[in-house]
Design an enzyme around this catalytic site. Structure first.
Site, PDB file in Angstrom:
ATOM      1  N   SER A  34       9.993  -0.396  -6.230  1.00 29.15           N
ATOM      2  CA  SER A  34       9.119  -0.346  -5.533  1.00 29.15           C
ATOM      3  C   SER A  34       7.487   1.013  -5.721  1.00 29.15           C
ATOM      4  O   SER A  34       7.577   2.198  -6.719  1.00 29.15           O
ATOM      5  CB  SER A  34       9.671   1.439  -4.398  1.00 29.15           C
ATOM      6  OG  SER A  34      10.724   0.844  -4.186  1.00 29.15           O
ATOM      7  N   LEU A  55       0.663  -1.255  -0.074  1.00 33.16           N
ATOM      8  CA  LEU A  55       0.217   0.012  -0.138  1.00 33.16           C
ATOM      9  C   LEU A  55       0.860   1.515  -0.278  1.00 33.16           C
ATOM     10  O   LEU A  55       1.605   1.079   0.210  1.00 33.16           O
ATOM     11  CB  LEU A  55      -0.591   0.033   0.933  1.00 33.16           C
ATOM     12  CG  LEU A  55      -1.977  -1.449   1.465  1.00 33.16           C
ATOM     13  CD1 LEU A  55      -2.981  -1.016   2.390  1.00 33.16           C
ATOM     14  CD2 LEU A  55      -3.212  -0.780   0.279  1.00 33.16           C
ATOM     15  N   SER A  56       0.406   2.742  -0.421  1.00 31.51           N
ATOM     16  CA  SER A  56       0.802   3.754  -0.553  1.00 31.51           C
ATOM     17  C   SER A  56       0.601   3.516   0.892  1.00 31.51           C
ATOM     18  O   SER A  56      -0.252   3.404   2.614  1.00 31.51           O
ATOM     19  CB  SER A  56       0.108   4.351  -0.620  1.00 31.51           C
ATOM     20  OG  SER A  56       0.775   5.864  -0.555  1.00 31.51           O
ATOM     21  N   LYS A  81       7.720   0.868   1.045  1.00 29.67           N
ATOM     22  CA  LYS A  81       8.337   0.692   0.075  1.00 29.67           C
ATOM     23  C   LYS A  81      10.158   1.415  -0.070  1.00 29.67           C
ATOM     24  O   LYS A  81      10.785   1.368  -0.367  1.00 29.67           O
ATOM     25  CB  LYS A  81       7.180   0.272  -1.112  1.00 29.67           C
ATOM     26  CG  LYS A  81       6.087  -0.375  -1.264  1.00 29.67           C
ATOM     27  CD  LYS A  81       5.400  -0.412  -2.173  1.00 29.67           C
ATOM     28  CE  LYS A  81       5.220   0.441  -2.869  1.00 29.67           C
ATOM     29  NZ  LYS A  81       4.189   1.349  -1.064  1.00 29.67           N
ATOM     30  N   SER A  82       9.545   2.495  -0.330  1.00 28.74           N
ATOM     31  CA  SER A  82      10.713   3.570  -0.785  1.00 28.74           C
ATOM     32  C   SER A  82      12.175   3.739   0.605  1.00 28.74           C
ATOM     33  O   SER A  82      12.938   3.905   0.526  1.00 28.74           O
ATOM     34  CB  SER A  82       9.934   4.956  -1.391  1.00 28.74           C
ATOM     35  OG  SER A  82       8.942   4.575  -2.457  1.00 28.74           O
ATOM     36  N   SER A 124       3.163   2.143   3.276  1.00 34.48           N
ATOM     37  CA  SER A 124       3.345   0.647   3.601  1.00 34.48           C
ATOM     38  C   SER A 124       5.389   0.723   3.866  1.00 34.48           C
ATOM     39  O   SER A 124       5.512  -0.269   5.203  1.00 34.48           O
ATOM     40  CB  SER A 124       2.599  -0.476   2.523  1.00 34.48           C
ATOM     41  OG  SER A 124       4.087  -0.287   1.705  1.00 34.48           O
TER      42      SER A 124
END
Length: 268
Positions: free
Chosen positions: A170, A100-101, A105-106, A103
């Site tokens: 990502s 999800l945005s 990742k980046s 979450s």
């Protein structure tokens, strides 16, 4: 066109699942062509749009990847991926961060990139927002555009792997079929593809909301937002399953490095 049973009203928020998926603001049907009747009887915003079966959408996505150029031939060079990997001292691979945005990742990818750099390992980070400012700036967030976004990045990541580098990709990449297509692309070329599910509850991601996107989505200012009015199809068998709302950043990076060593991608 398919007809809804007693009309279609607002979808419940945060829907994740396989029976009903939002595609380009159209709602999917069951296999028999009917619409599930279990929609909440919430206010009067009836969606009066023609419904398209999932097969037609997948057909459109396949058409986007169709080879249109003719009389083109692959030109092999003398230097292979193995030569480049020997020069760099490690193997190439794609690490695909999905979730999800908000979450994380980046955040994980940036931290990992820094540590790999310190180790003398060449990597390159492909970030969802960054690529939408360049190679994919002509794409929006409909299901078709999302699929093309992932297809293009899958090809770009494959080029980085062929150069002997580690691609850190990502992307929310909410649809399982799109991620699987990128996996197949790599596997058919004999390349490592490591899917990393950066798992985080919707509540935790929304509480973070680093870009203020959830707030805008809840206010109706952003449409087709994953987790709010578009679904997220979680990986079924990711190589790595991180819990960013439970693990520290150090623990997450350590788990990824362990996988890279286990696979012989790095030996440091």
């Amino acid at each position: 066109p398919f007809q809804a049973e007693d009309g279609i009203r607002d979808m419940p928020t945060g829907l994740v699942g396989s029976e009903m998926c939002i595609r380009d603001r159209d709602y999917s049907t069951r296999k028999d062509g009917t619409i599930p009747a279990a929609f909440p009887r919430s206010p009067p915003r009836l969606i009066a749009r023609r419904l398209r079966p999932m097969e037609s959408l997948r057909g459109e996505q396949a058409a986007m990847a169709e080879q249109k150029a003719t009389n083109v031939h692959w030109h092999e060079g003398d230097i292979t991926r193995e030569h480049r990997e020997k020069l760099l001292g490690h193997r190439g691979a794609t690490l695909w961060f999905t979730g999800l945005s908000g979450s994380g990742k980046s955040t994980v990818a940036v931290e990992l990139e820094g540590i790999l750099h310190e180790m003398g390992i060449v990597s390159y980070r492909l970030d969802g927002d960054n690529v939408r400012m360049g190679i994919n700036k002509n794409l929006g967030f409909s299901a078709e555009d999302r699929a093309e976004n992932i297809r293009r990045i899958g090809e770009v990541a494959k080029l980085f792997v062929d150069s002997g580098q580690i691609a850190l990709s990502s992307f929310v990449s909410p649809y399982r079929a799109d991620r699987d297509q990128v996996r197949t692309l790599h596997e058919e070329a004999g390349m490592d593809f490591i899917e990393i599910f950066v798992d985080c509850s919707l509540e935790a991601a929304e509480a973070r909301d680093p870009k203020g996107l959830y707030k805008k989505a809840r206010a109706g200012e952003i449409k087709n937002f994953t987790g709010i009015d578009d679904p997220y199809e979680a990986p079924l068998n990711p190589e790595i399953h991180l819990r960013s709302d439970q693990q520290t950043l150090e623990e997450e990076v350590h788990e990824i490095l362990a996988m890279l060593r286990e696979r012989g991608i790095i030996n440091k």
